[in-house]
Design an enzyme around this catalytic site. Structure first.
Site, mmCIF file in Angstrom:
data_model
loop_
_atom_site.group_PDB
_atom_site.id
_atom_site.type_symbol
_atom_site.label_atom_id
_atom_site.label_comp_id
_atom_site.label_asym_id
_atom_site.label_seq_id
_atom_site.Cartn_x
_atom_site.Cartn_y
_atom_site.Cartn_z
ATOM 1 N N GLY A 83 0.794 -1.218 0.000
ATOM 2 C CA GLY A 83 0.000 0.000 0.000
ATOM 3 C C GLY A 83 0.823 1.262 0.000
ATOM 4 C CG PHE A 84 4.881 3.471 1.676
ATOM 5 C CD1 PHE A 84 4.567 4.435 2.619
ATOM 6 C CD2 PHE A 84 5.984 3.680 0.856
ATOM 7 C CE1 PHE A 84 5.334 5.597 2.736
ATOM 8 C CE2 PHE A 84 6.745 4.831 0.954
ATOM 9 C CZ PHE A 84 6.424 5.786 1.906
ATOM 10 C CG PHE A 111 -5.866 4.394 -1.704
ATOM 11 C CD1 PHE A 111 -5.653 5.562 -2.406
ATOM 12 C CD2 PHE A 111 -5.220 4.234 -0.490
ATOM 13 C CE1 PHE A 111 -4.817 6.553 -1.916
ATOM 14 C CE2 PHE A 111 -4.382 5.213 0.017
ATOM 15 C CZ PHE A 111 -4.180 6.374 -0.701
ATOM 16 C CB SER A 165 -8.659 -4.906 -0.335
ATOM 17 O OG SER A 165 -9.072 -3.556 -0.475
ATOM 18 C CG ASN A 221 -11.044 0.270 0.822
ATOM 19 O OD1 ASN A 221 -11.981 0.616 1.521
ATOM 20 N ND2 ASN A 221 -9.785 0.306 1.243
ATOM 21 C CG ASN A 230 -6.091 -5.913 4.063
ATOM 22 O OD1 ASN A 230 -5.918 -4.702 4.149
ATOM 23 N ND2 ASN A 230 -6.041 -6.557 2.911
ATOM 24 N N GLY A 235 -1.009 -2.070 13.541
ATOM 25 C CA GLY A 235 -0.688 -1.321 14.744
ATOM 26 C C GLY A 235 0.725 -1.468 15.242
ATOM 27 C CB SER A 278 -0.775 3.316 9.750
ATOM 28 O OG SER A 278 -1.672 2.802 8.791
#
Length: 357
Positions: free
Chosen positions: A62-63, A112, A173, A175, A240, A291, A313
């Site tokens: 994702g980055f 996204f 995912s 999304n 995820n 986390g 994150s």
């Protein structure tokens, strides 16, 4: 050097909308020259999926969606980098705005929608770095409008297997509408069988990983772990982002739809990680995600059953210096306990953490 600069750059980045700041960051990293990275403490070395990882701290998918800067990211000190997600045909993803910071919570929400430049572009970039050192994997998915999503995963596997160390099958995912339906036992069995067969046909020694959602129940976890083992998956990535919204959230963006990541995901993802370890033991290596923002969090993931950990994150708030801090903290914990390998800690407290994390 980047770690020293980040405290000064962070206010400027956080003054921008999150996606713009992220795009600028990846672009800057992509322009950095490939340099020599410092050696890690040998006690941090982890051997799983037939590879020797110099340290257990990896960058989650994702980055670097487009594989623009994997070598620069390895140079920051990561033990491995996962690029993507990648889908066969280019797709723009969901409309902006689609990513939101929750700084008070140490969290991010994104929707996204697997925006991707497509398989051909990512394949070309990975081919250009083929002989460079460092462990790099790729996260693969399916196009939103695909008529045959299983074939999308096969196409990505065939196109990328010879260029990466591992391929992560992303069926979790939140999304992409309907994507999590592929976690159902019958769909997953067929999907994994076809992906593993495509890998085998390529002749590559690429490991196949499966990334699962934190929102599944234990019956679903039973089915997924059994299917993964039956189909020869090499490792599981747990987990995820989540569609759940803990009552503790205070950030102004807490009501946005999408996947929640960061500190609020830690407890749920660690419980699921521990439950997964109780089902697979040492037969199937686990990568703990969700986390990880400190050495203590990474250590807890390892105690819960993770051989490797990933983060993303936390970088938004702590910057690249966090990578070295986590590695140094893990070495201190090992020294305090008088152990020479993290393998001695993997899953040690899974039974406890499955109920108390």
């Amino acid at each position: 050097m980047l770690s020293a600069v980040f405290p000064f750059v962070r206010p400027l980045l956080h003054a921008l909308d999150p996606e713009t700041a992220h795009t600028l960051t990846v672009g800057a990293l992509a322009r950095l020259p490939v340099g020599h990275r410092a050696a890690d403490d040998p006690r941090l070395c982890v051997t799983v999926i037939s590879r020797s990882f110099p340290n257990p701290v990896g960058l989650a998918a994702g980055f670097d969606k487009g594989a623009r800067a994997p070598d620069a990211l390895l140079g920051l000190g990561f033990g491995f980098v996962e690029v993507g997600g990648v889908v066969p045909r280019p797709q723009p993803g969901n409309p902006r705005p689609r990513v939101f910071r929750l700084p008070e919570d140490g969290a991010v929400i994104n929707r996204f929608g697997l925006n991707s430049e497509g398989l051909a572009v990512v394949r070309a970039r990975l081919a250009a770095r083929r002989d460079r050192p460092g462990i790099v994997g790729v996260n693969i998915g399916a196009n939103k409008d695909s008529a045959d999503r299983l074939s999308d995963y096969v196409a990505c596997t065939k196109g990328l297997a010879s260029l990466v160390d591992f391929i992560t099958v992303n069926v979790s995912s939140p999304n992409t509408p309907g994507l999590r339906d592929l976690q159902g036992e019958a769909f997953l069995d067929d999907l994994l069988a076809r992906v593993v067969a495509a890998r085998d046909e390529s002749g590559a020694g690429t490991a196949i990983l499966l990334k699962i959602a934190p929102d599944i129940g234990l019956d679903g976890l039973d089915a997924m772990t059994a299917t993964a083992r039956r189909r020869g998956v090499d490792a599981l990535v747990v987990s995820n982002t989540t569609v759940a919204r803990p009552a503790s959230l205070v950030g102004a963006a807490k009501g946005e739809t999408g996947g929640l990541s960061g500190r609020p995901l830690f407890s749920a993802s660690t419980r699921l990680l521990a439950e997964t370890y109780l089902r697979v033991g040492t037969d199937l290596p686990l990568i703990g995600v969700g986390g990880v923002d400190s050495a203590e969090a990474a250590w807890t993931k390892i105690r819960a059953g993770a051989s490797l950990v990933q983060l993303y994150s936390a970088l938004v708030y702590a910057g690249p210096g966090l990578i070295g801090e986590i590695k140094a903290g893990l070495v201190r914990r090992m020294e305090a306990e008088g152990i020479q390998s993290l393998a001695a800690v993997v899953g040690r407290d899974a039974a406890e953490l499955a109920h108390s994390a």
